[in-house]
Enzyme design. Sequence first.
Site, mmCIF file in Angstrom:
data_model
loop_
_atom_site.group_PDB
_atom_site.id
_atom_site.type_symbol
_atom_site.label_atom_id
_atom_site.label_comp_id
_atom_site.label_asym_id
_atom_site.label_seq_id
_atom_site.Cartn_x
_atom_site.Cartn_y
_atom_site.Cartn_z
ATOM 1 C CG HIS A 119 -0.510 -0.304 2.525
ATOM 2 N ND1 HIS A 119 -1.165 -0.518 3.627
ATOM 3 C CD2 HIS A 119 0.851 -0.447 2.876
ATOM 4 C CE1 HIS A 119 -0.254 -0.761 4.435
ATOM 5 N NE2 HIS A 119 1.121 -0.775 4.231
ATOM 6 C CG ASN A 120 -0.244 3.944 1.528
ATOM 7 O OD1 ASN A 120 -1.261 4.220 0.727
ATOM 8 N ND2 ASN A 120 -0.043 4.031 2.844
#
Lengths: 350, 350, 350
Positions: free
Chosen positions: C241-242
């Site tokens: 994620h991210n």
Amino acid sequence: MNHTAAELAKYLGAKLQGDGSLALTGVAGPENATATDLIYLDAPKFAARIEKSAAKCVLAPPSTRVAGKTILEVSDPKFAFAKAAAWLLPHATPKSAIHPTAIVSPTAKIAENVSIAPYAVIEEETEIGAGTTIGAHAFIGRASRIGTNCILHPRVTLYAGARLGDRVEIHSGAVIGSDGFGYVFGHASGEDRYWKFPQVGRIEIADDVEIGANTTIDRGSLETTQIAAGVKIDNLVQVAHNVRIGEHTVIAAQTGISGSSTIGKRAIIGGQVGIADHCKLEDGAIAGAQAGIPTGKTIRGGQIVWGTPARPLEKFKEQYAWFARLPELAERVRKLESTTIAKAQHTETD
Amino acid sequence: MNHTAAELAKYLGAKLQGDGSLALTGVAGPENATATDLIYLDAPKFAARIEKSAAKCVLAPPSTRVAGKTILEVSDPKFAFAKAAAWLLPHATPKSAIHPTAIVSPTAKIAENVSIAPYAVIEEETEIGAGTTIGAHAFIGRASRIGTNCILHPRVTLYAGARLGDRVEIHSGAVIGSDGFGYVFGHASGEDRYWKFPQVGRIEIADDVEIGANTTIDRGSLETTQIAAGVKIDNLVQVAHNVRIGEHTVIAAQTGISGSSTIGKRAIIGGQVGIADHCKLEDGAIAGAQAGIPTGKTIRGGQIVWGTPARPLEKFKEQYAWFARLPELAERVRKLESTTIAKAQHTETD
Amino acid sequence: MNHTAAELAKYLGAKLQGDGSLALTGVAGPENATATDLIYLDAPKFAARIEKSAAKCVLAPPSTRVAGKTILEVSDPKFAFAKAAAWLLPHATPKSAIHPTAIVSPTAKIAENVSIAPYAVIEEETEIGAGTTIGAHAFIGRASRIGTNCILHPRVTLYAGARLGDRVEIHSGAVIGSDGFGYVFGHASGEDRYWKFPQVGRIEIADDVEIGANTTIDRGSLETTQIAAGVKIDNLVQVAHNVRIGEHTVIAAQTGISGSSTIGKRAIIGGQVGIADHCKLEDGAIAGAQAGIPTGKTIRGGQIVWGTPARPLEKFKEQYAWFARLPELAERVRKLESTTIAKAQHTETD
């Protein structure tokens, strides 16, 4: 359904500073939040970051004040944020909805409020508990049992006989209950080939386990592969036959756990860790990313290990510090040698 | 169909001690066996472990005696157990059964006794041999050829043109024949982008190969990716374009083999091993878990290597032993320095 | 459609030596080429290898001459070959063809010339651009957007809300937009369990990205996971994620990139590399196979790193050279000790 800041404060046991009537509809990061999103602040020193957020309600440490924001004071804002998110955005209980293209065996026992998406295949003698959602293209093998309120994302495969507890969430592409990797070479009988060791054991996954995308978990060979309650497993992890993992242990992406190893409760396993067969990680053990734990090794409770072969972190750091200084150390040895020889020659000429 | 202990003894060439009329219906571990399950005993010293098993028939080394058990004496009980399991629990030959939801091209040639499960897609000009089972949601790309008595578990993908031999077993989620990873950056022509190198080669998998869940094997770029007979590949393994793997080699989970590397016969590759491009592992080479073999390296036949970069195991052990003692070695150098300096000063004041 | 050698020479800006009217229908390696396949020659010294090829047309460095072959002279034959392959074998624009078994939501916006294969599931409010091909058993979650001329091979999963640019190619089994791996343990509130940190962010994949088989890319938690234009990702890679990956970066198989790390443009990441969370690899950084980059570390632009923990390649080589000589170094220290002690004794008896 909308909630208010005051309702959330009550749910979390937080102290409210500001407008309790604020509506809350979701959670977000400060930069992309809308007025009705909840945001959080880790420490008062970061307050400037959130002043310009469109969000109006902020979870923050006690005594935090930010101009124009309603503050819910909590001791651990990140934890409260996670809890608030689950409360604001609960998994909706599915209405009983079995898509007409889903193939459900007449002998399958499907509870109420189960949702089964297009093209799922549910084989004979399976059981699926109330409130569970089965994604598109899922395959639920014969005699599998799935508990209540589980979420199987699209394209999950359960081999025959898999057992899942309640509130288990499995991401797309995960394979649960595949054959373990065990063969016996025919040395003894002079046969020049492998025979497959029987892989006829079971796989049991307890309540509140989450399993990442494309992760693979093999069934036991003769015993049972066991994943205890609350375990969280990331993407592309391999769990081999007969492995047992204790409650609330977390395992990061691409880690591999070989046959018959056991991991205790609340252990933390970093990414790309390799755990060979018949290892034992006791409760609370921590294995740093890419650590390699050799066959049969025990990691004591609470110990932090790193490196391959894995050793206690403080040992690794000390050894590695000298490794990085090896060229310097070698140079010091060279100087000693030249001094000693020079002196030896000097002494000889005394 | 049930068998008796006497029949099994005959099949294995084992000496029977006890009741040859015992019925045998399956295999199990001692703890969860029923009366008609076969169990095995690795060594006489473990006999106590199996005394309380419900099983009545035990494969064991010669001269083993356990109260109340019928013994089949064999030189390698584990091997005999694997062989017995295959004999007691053979893969049933499927009846010809193509599920009405399977989409089978009219130009596909499907032999007799082929089972094709729901929602499988079999493209044009494919060939599937007798006795093969195709699982649910499998995708068999155009012009693929699958031999006899293969098992493709649910959700296996074969890209166009893949070739499988006989008795190949592929677990769920495996992808066979995907494009290799090859690009050419446009330095020469001043183009600031990658162009894909053509990935138009073939993939050939020979007889008796088993491939684990979610493993990926790329087709050749211009040549052929070749997996020889009897190779066993675990879960989440990556085999790149143009790789060739020799007969009866085993490859544990999460290992990656880069483009154009070749691996000989009867090699053993541990878990999470990384083999860079254009390597050569000769027959019988053994790479320990997490070993990293650099580009172009050759590992000699029968050699055992470990570490990154991989080196012979005995070298690794010797080097690593000193690595672990580096802080001590550094301290010894420090003492030498202080002694030498002290002496130097002493000498100067002589 | 067939092309001629002269047409290809014109397209590539190559100098033609020989018969410009030769027909060209494909590309191949010298050994398995037919008369109408294009082949290439890396360097004039390898000319002998291609003399016996059935191919008649060869991309080769300037001034190369091979008996009986038509030569297209180019400065970088491999690059020209890749470009020629794309020109000779373009992805055919699909005719608008939605298989009757594909389930396409009435609210999905499907452009012209889109091909959707059997059993694909396209959820509500999705958008699919012109010329895109969706493979069998693909799952396109709610509100996803796919650009023009994309190829999604069979069995690709997009979670809800994924965004793909134009000319994106995704191989079988890849999962795009799954939940990130983030939990908060209830230490603060005395709760003995993990709460899931909300994973409600986005995933954006830009133009000309290629993603390998069974690769997993998580959506952002509160932010956005971003894969920039031209990025090439191999099989079984994990992107958390991210994460943000810059333009034209290539990432080899089984690499894992942890949460919130950023990778610059034109970086090259080898196989099985582990990048911990919050790392930064600047533009053009190169991480060798199996390198491990610890949490929060920055790798400078253009730097080549290797090892775990990763360090500059030249440092690694120097340190490793001494590591390999550790037994020898230890022996030298031992000799120094015996000399010094002997001398000390000798001195004392002076």
